[in-house]
Every structure is written in structure tokens, then in C-alpha cells.
Write a protein that holds these residues in place. Structure first.
Motif, PDB file in Angstrom:
ATOM      1  N   ALA A  64       0.826  -1.209   0.000  1.00  0.00           N
ATOM      2  CA  ALA A  64       0.000   0.000   0.000  1.00  0.00           C
ATOM      3  C   ALA A  64       0.859   1.257   0.000  1.00  0.00           C
ATOM      4  O   ALA A  64       0.668   2.169  -0.817  1.00  0.00           O
ATOM      5  N   PHE A  65       1.834   1.303   0.894  1.00  0.00           N
ATOM      6  CA  PHE A  65       2.645   2.515   1.001  1.00  0.00           C
ATOM      7  C   PHE A  65       3.693   2.613  -0.099  1.00  0.00           C
ATOM      8  O   PHE A  65       4.082   3.718  -0.489  1.00  0.00           O
ATOM      9  N   ALA A  66       4.152   1.479  -0.638  1.00  0.00           N
ATOM     10  CA  ALA A  66       5.095   1.525  -1.750  1.00  0.00           C
ATOM     11  C   ALA A  66       4.422   2.084  -2.999  1.00  0.00           C
ATOM     12  O   ALA A  66       5.001   2.914  -3.715  1.00  0.00           O
ATOM     13  N   VAL A  67       3.201   1.634  -3.278  1.00  0.00           N
ATOM     14  CA  VAL A  67       2.468   2.149  -4.437  1.00  0.00           C
ATOM     15  C   VAL A  67       2.228   3.650  -4.286  1.00  0.00           C
ATOM     16  O   VAL A  67       2.419   4.435  -5.234  1.00  0.00           O
ATOM     17  N   LEU A  68       1.829   4.084  -3.104  1.00  0.00           N
ATOM     18  CA  LEU A  68       1.595   5.510  -2.870  1.00  0.00           C
ATOM     19  C   LEU A  68       2.888   6.300  -3.022  1.00  0.00           C
ATOM     20  O   LEU A  68       2.897   7.400  -3.600  1.00  0.00           O
ATOM     21  N   TYR A  69       3.992   5.757  -2.512  1.00  0.00           N
ATOM     22  CA  TYR A  69       5.262   6.489  -2.572  1.00  0.00           C
ATOM     23  C   TYR A  69       5.697   6.713  -4.020  1.00  0.00           C
ATOM     24  O   TYR A  69       5.995   7.848  -4.425  1.00  0.00           O
ATOM     25  N   PHE A  70       5.760   5.642  -4.802  1.00  0.00           N
ATOM     26  CA  PHE A  70       6.258   5.796  -6.165  1.00  0.00           C
ATOM     27  C   PHE A  70       5.250   6.513  -7.063  1.00  0.00           C
ATOM     28  O   PHE A  70       5.641   7.189  -8.018  1.00  0.00           O
ATOM     29  N   SER A  71       3.974   6.407  -6.753  1.00  0.00           N
ATOM     30  CA  SER A  71       2.991   7.198  -7.495  1.00  0.00           C
ATOM     31  C   SER A  71       3.217   8.686  -7.254  1.00  0.00           C
ATOM     32  O   SER A  71       3.127   9.504  -8.181  1.00  0.00           O
ATOM     33  N   LEU A  72       3.521   9.037  -6.017  1.00  0.00           N
ATOM     34  CA  LEU A  72       3.816  10.445  -5.704  1.00  0.00           C
ATOM     35  C   LEU A  72       5.072  10.902  -6.427  1.00  0.00           C
ATOM     36  O   LEU A  72       5.117  12.011  -6.983  1.00  0.00           O
ATOM     37  N   MET A  73       6.110  10.059  -6.445  1.00  0.00           N
ATOM     38  CA  MET A  73       7.355  10.440  -7.115  1.00  0.00           C
ATOM     39  C   MET A  73       7.135  10.663  -8.617  1.00  0.00           C
ATOM     40  O   MET A  73       7.685  11.596  -9.215  1.00  0.00           O
ATOM     41  N   ILE A  74       6.318   9.809  -9.233  1.00  0.00           N
ATOM     42  CA  ILE A  74       6.024   9.974 -10.661  1.00  0.00           C
ATOM     43  C   ILE A  74       5.187  11.219 -10.884  1.00  0.00           C
ATOM     44  O   ILE A  74       5.416  11.998 -11.823  1.00  0.00           O
ATOM     45  N   ASP A  75       4.202  11.442 -10.017  1.00  0.00           N
ATOM     46  CA  ASP A  75       3.341  12.619 -10.142  1.00  0.00           C
ATOM     47  C   ASP A  75       4.130  13.922 -10.072  1.00  0.00           C
ATOM     48  O   ASP A  75       3.844  14.883 -10.782  1.00  0.00           O
ATOM     49  N   THR A  76       5.114  13.975  -9.189  1.00  0.00           N
ATOM     50  CA  THR A  76       5.882  15.205  -9.008  1.00  0.00           C
ATOM     51  C   THR A  76       6.992  15.361 -10.043  1.00  0.00           C
ATOM     52  O   THR A  76       7.747  16.331 -10.004  1.00  0.00           O
ATOM     53  N   ARG A 294      -6.745   9.964  -5.830  1.00  0.00           N
ATOM     54  CA  ARG A 294      -6.336   9.614  -7.188  1.00  0.00           C
ATOM     55  C   ARG A 294      -5.721   8.226  -7.275  1.00  0.00           C
ATOM     56  O   ARG A 294      -5.865   7.532  -8.269  1.00  0.00           O
ATOM     57  N   HIS A 295      -4.993   7.831  -6.228  1.00  0.00           N
ATOM     58  CA  HIS A 295      -4.293   6.548  -6.280  1.00  0.00           C
ATOM     59  C   HIS A 295      -4.879   5.509  -5.329  1.00  0.00           C
ATOM     60  O   HIS A 295      -4.363   4.391  -5.251  1.00  0.00           O
ATOM     61  N   GLY A 296      -5.944   5.881  -4.643  1.00  0.00           N
ATOM     62  CA  GLY A 296      -6.551   4.946  -3.706  1.00  0.00           C
ATOM     63  C   GLY A 296      -7.064   3.685  -4.366  1.00  0.00           C
ATOM     64  O   GLY A 296      -7.006   2.594  -3.796  1.00  0.00           O
ATOM     65  N   LYS A 297      -7.561   3.814  -5.601  1.00  0.00           N
ATOM     66  CA  LYS A 297      -8.096   2.653  -6.300  1.00  0.00           C
ATOM     67  C   LYS A 297      -7.022   1.588  -6.491  1.00  0.00           C
ATOM     68  O   LYS A 297      -7.258   0.393  -6.246  1.00  0.00           O
ATOM     69  N   SER A 298      -5.828   2.001  -6.914  1.00  0.00           N
ATOM     70  CA  SER A 298      -4.735   1.046  -7.116  1.00  0.00           C
ATOM     71  C   SER A 298      -4.359   0.363  -5.813  1.00  0.00           C
ATOM     72  O   SER A 298      -4.117  -0.849  -5.775  1.00  0.00           O
ATOM     73  N   VAL A 299      -4.334   1.139  -4.733  1.00  0.00           N
ATOM     74  CA  VAL A 299      -3.957   0.585  -3.431  1.00  0.00           C
ATOM     75  C   VAL A 299      -4.990  -0.432  -2.966  1.00  0.00           C
ATOM     76  O   VAL A 299      -4.658  -1.524  -2.505  1.00  0.00           O
ATOM     77  N   VAL A 300      -6.258  -0.077  -3.083  1.00  0.00           N
ATOM     78  CA  VAL A 300      -7.330  -0.974  -2.625  1.00  0.00           C
ATOM     79  C   VAL A 300      -7.323  -2.273  -3.427  1.00  0.00           C
ATOM     80  O   VAL A 300      -7.459  -3.368  -2.869  1.00  0.00           O
ATOM     81  N   LEU A 301      -7.147  -2.174  -4.742  1.00  0.00           N
ATOM     82  CA  LEU A 301      -7.167  -3.370  -5.586  1.00  0.00           C
ATOM     83  C   LEU A 301      -6.094  -4.371  -5.167  1.00  0.00           C
ATOM     84  O   LEU A 301      -6.347  -5.569  -5.062  1.00  0.00           O
ATOM     85  N   VAL A 302      -4.897  -3.876  -4.918  1.00  0.00           N
ATOM     86  CA  VAL A 302      -3.798  -4.792  -4.627  1.00  0.00           C
ATOM     87  C   VAL A 302      -3.838  -5.276  -3.184  1.00  0.00           C
ATOM     88  O   VAL A 302      -3.580  -6.456  -2.903  1.00  0.00           O
ATOM     89  N   THR A 303      -4.176  -4.419  -2.222  1.00  0.00           N
ATOM     90  CA  THR A 303      -4.147  -4.848  -0.828  1.00  0.00           C
ATOM     91  C   THR A 303      -5.298  -5.796  -0.489  1.00  0.00           C
ATOM     92  O   THR A 303      -5.112  -6.750   0.276  1.00  0.00           O
TER      93      THR A 303
END
Length: 446
Positions: A64-76, A294-303
């Protein structure tokens, strides 16, 4: 009797998921629960499920937190300068374009999401390929190789599933195969060079226009940012300033170094890394909430899939179905054959990507293989390492059973069959190279 019930449970799970009768999430929970009730384990069902959920909880948190972290890095826009720099260096040389494609893909694929990797890389690079007259098969093939080997990261699908279903952590599964993964990355660069060289010979001398258009998918101005799948108008972040970009780079490198050195458990590292990155890059509650939406869907699907896998393995383990199935396998496998299971799992995993979905393979087949290997004195972690060397790593961007594959070929305008024929040999060679290195480093045994 219990072994037969176990085989029927896994068989029903495979049939239901591969024929898409019900979702994988539903099958992971309801099929083993029904089997446990039929087998007379109703009174122990609650504790078995809780035990399974507890053992996969660290993996779910990490992902969950890895997906959020790298999604943020790509977004920025952390990787935007790298992409632009590679494209500038590549200029009008198909060989350098192919190698640059591999490097860009492997950087973007750090978020562990194949769909977003394909969306970003293809949208950024397809205009360049068209201007040069390069075959889109080269694009899909090289992206396939780069994304495949990077899918081995602990928060990627194969490794996360293997850890969850066998109740292992990254130090047991991922860390020992790091040298093999590095070799895989090196092979991808070699393969992309050879593919690019072949394309250079086919095209001869080519020249780009003096002022090529900005590659799609990258920032087009001071207020635009890279967009991921599902982003709507106005949802992309503006690229970070130089100071923030430098901070994000240092933080990411430090996080990856701590991961390799195992300074802390991976879930702790990513919880800390993401919260620090969010506090610095998104200093207001509204901005942080927007990122989560924005990225919650990806996190929910995988977790949710990981926790459902915890139910599946908790029930099969608690009822001793896996033990009994493994004992049945051990009884029919010759002694001389059993000791070679890790290598066989590694080499057959990639072709089996075309037959099994990742969920079917990791949740249905791998536990039985691991328990069977245990009957020959082989650690289950070794079978997990062997599995991630091929199954849905080098094979997932070719498989017709994964939706991300159709994003890749659809955006590039190539047929799936053409893509598979073009890159299958190169992809299998990636698995072969990594298997040889894994053997040499004793990550798996012969």
C-alpha cells in the motif's frame, strides 16, 4: 481424503478464476471457506482465517505505502529530467533510442504497476518511434523486457503474491535474488542494444526534425505534470521545483539503500518514506487527500487481493490440505527428480505465464509446489525465489491473461501475436540469465 479435498479446492479455484465465473478476490475467500465447511472444520474456521490475515498483514502494508510512494514520485516529475535527458542523448540513433526505452521503462516501473508503466512509457516514446520510422514492435518488446524484470521488486505483483501465499518476508524472497535481478537488468540493456542495432541496420541513416515535438506524457509547461491512468483534468501535480526534486531523489535513493541493507522491515521503511515525502511535497491536507483519492483505487485493488490470499492460505494451511497434497506429490515424484524442483520452477514459470494468471499460479499452484519441495528438504523460500524469476515477471507483458498487456499493444498499435513472436525468445532469455546467476549465488539450488 483431505488431500483430495485440497486438490478439488485448488481445481475449483483455477476453473472459476480462469473462466472468469467470479472474481479472484471472491474465489480466494469463498472457495476455501466452502471446502473447510465441507471437510468439517467449521469450528476452527475463524482462527484459521485470522491467522492467515495476520501473516500477510505486513505484506499488505508494504505494498500500500510503496504504491503511494512511487505514485507520488512519478506525479511530481522525479523521472521527467531523466526521460528528457535520455531522449536528448538518443537523438536519431535507433540503437540509443532502444536502450533509452529500456532505461526509462525500468525507472518508471519502480511503482510496481504495469498499467501505469505502459501508459507513461508508450505515450512518451511512441511519437519518437514514429518520427524515426522505427517499428512499434521494438517499442513494445523493449518495454516488455524492462517492465518484466522490474516486476520482481517486493511491492510488484509476483514477489508480493509469493511472500503472501508462503508467509515469507522480503529478506527471504527478494534479497537473495537481487544479484540475479541486477543480471536481468544488465541483460535487458544488452538485449535492447541488439534489438536497436538490428533496427538501425533496417532503417539505415535517419534524421529527426530539427524541433521535435515534446513527447506525450511529459510535462508540456510550467503547470502540467505527468498523468497516470485514471487522472482527470486538473488532477496531475505540477512538476516539483529543483529543490524538491533534489530532495525526492535523495529520499528515494536512501529508501532503496535501506531496503537493500535491510535497515528496517520493508513495511516500516515505506510507511516512513511515504509520510515524509507527502509532508514535504504536499504540505496541506487537501493536497494529501487529493493524492489518496487519485491513487486509492490502485492501493485498494492490490491490498484487498493480498488479504484475500491470506484467507485462502490460512484455511488451506490450517486444515492441513497443503500438507496432504504435498505428501501425495512426494509419493509420485522420483527422488532424483525432486531435487531439481527450484530450477524447473524457474524455467517453466515464464512459459506458464501464458497459461496461468498470476493469481492462479501463485495462489493455487505455488503453495503445493513449495510444500512438495519441502518433502525433498528444499526450503519454501527457495521455491518462491525460483517462481519470481519467470512467472509473471518476464512473462506478464506477453500474457493474454493480464489486462496491462492489452494496454501496451493497444497504445502501440501492434497485434498481440506479433508482439509475442517478436519478444518471446528475448524474454525467456532474461529468465535463463537470472536463473543461472541465482544458481551461481545459491539463491536457488540445482
Amino acid at each position: 481424503m483431505i488431500a483430495l479435498l485440497g486438490f478439488l479446492t485448488i481445481g475449483l479455484f483455477l476453473v472459476l478464476t480462469m473462466t472468469k465465473r467470479i472474481s479472484v478476490l471472491t474465489a480466494l475467500v469463498l472457495v476455501p471457506v466452502a471446502a473447510a465447511l465441507i471437510g468439517g472444520f467449521a469450528s476452527d474456521l475463524g482462527p484459521m482465517i485470522l491467522d492467515g490475515l495476520g501473516k500477510v498483514a505486513p505484506t499488505g502494508i508494504m505494498i500500500a505505502f510503496a504504491v503511494l510512494y512511487f505514485s507520488l514520485m512519478i506525479d511530481t516529475g522525479l523521472f521527467d529530467p531523466l526521460i528528457r535527458g535520455i531522449l536528448r542523448l538518443a537523438k536519431d540513433d535507433p540503437l540509443r533510442i532502444a536502450v533509452g526505452t529500456a532505461v526509462i521503462t525500468m525507472c518508471v516501473a519502480l511503482d510496481g504497476d504495469g498499467a501505469s508503466t505502459f501508459l507513461i512509457t508508450v505515450s512518451a516514446l511512441l511519437p519518437v518511434y514514429r518520427r524515426l520510422g522505427m517499428s512499434p514492435l521494438v517499442l513494445t518488446g523493449v518495454v516488455c523486457l524492462g517492465a518484466g524484470v522490474m516486476n520482481m521488486v517486493p511491492w510488484g505483483g509476483p514477489t508480493a503474491r509469493a511472500m503472501a501465499v508462503l508467509k515469507l518476508d522480503s529478506s527471504e524472497v527478494f534479497t537473495p535474488v537481487l544479484p540475479a535481478m541486477v543480471a536481468g537488468i544488465a541483460w535487458v540493456l544488452v538485449a535492447s542494444s541488439l534489438i536497436g542495432l538490428r533496427e538501425r541496420r533496417r532503417l539505415g541513416t535517419v534524421t529527426l526534425p530539427a524541433e521535435p515535438a515534446e513527447p506525450a506524457g511529459l510535462s508540456a509547461g510550467p503547470s502540467a505534470g505527468p498523468r497516470l491512468a485514471g487522472d482527470g483534468p486538473g488532477t496531475a501535480l505540477a512538476p516539483a521545483g529543483k529543490g524538491l526534486t533534489a530532495f525526492n531523489l535523495v529520499l528515494t535513493l536512501a529508501l532503496l539503500a535501506c531496503l537493500v541493507l535491510q535497515v528496517m522491515p520493508l513495511p516500516v521503511l515505506f510507511v516512513l518514506g511515504f509520510t515524509i515525502a507527502a509532508a514535504v511535497n504536499l504540505p496541506t491536507w487537501e493536497k494529501q487527500q487529493d493524492l489518496l483519492e487519485r491513487h486509492g483505487k490502485s492501493v485498494v485493488l492490490v491490498t484487498t487481493m493480498i488479504f484475500a490470499a491470506g484467507v485462502f492460505t490460512g484455511v488451506l494451511t490450517g486444515t492441513k490440505m497443503i500438507d496432504e497434497m504435498a505428501a501425495a506429490f512426494v509419493g509420485v515424484i522420483p527422488e532424483s527428480f525432486g531435487g531439481h524442483l527450484p530450477v524447473l520452477v524457474a524455467l517453466t514459470g515464464m512459459p506458464l505465464s501464458l497459461v496461468f494468471t498470476p493469481d492462479a499460479y501463485y495462489f493455487g499452484v505455488l503453495p503445493v509446489l513449495a510444500q512438495t519441495a519441502g518433502g525433498f528438504g528444499i526450503d519454501s523460500a527457495e521455491i518462491a525465489r525460483a517462481a519470481i524469476l519467470g512467472q509473471m515477471t518476464t512473462g506478464f507483458p506477453l500474457s493474454p491473461l493480464t489486462a496491462a498487456t492489452f494496454i501496451l499493444v493497444g497504445m502501440s498499435g501492434v497485434q498481440l501475436g506479433q508482439h509475442q513472436r517478436f519478444i518471446f525468445g528475448w524474454a525467456f532469455a532474461t529468465t535463463a540469465v537470472m536463473t543461472v546467476v541465482a544458481l551461481a549465488t545459491t539463491a536457488i539450488s540445482l
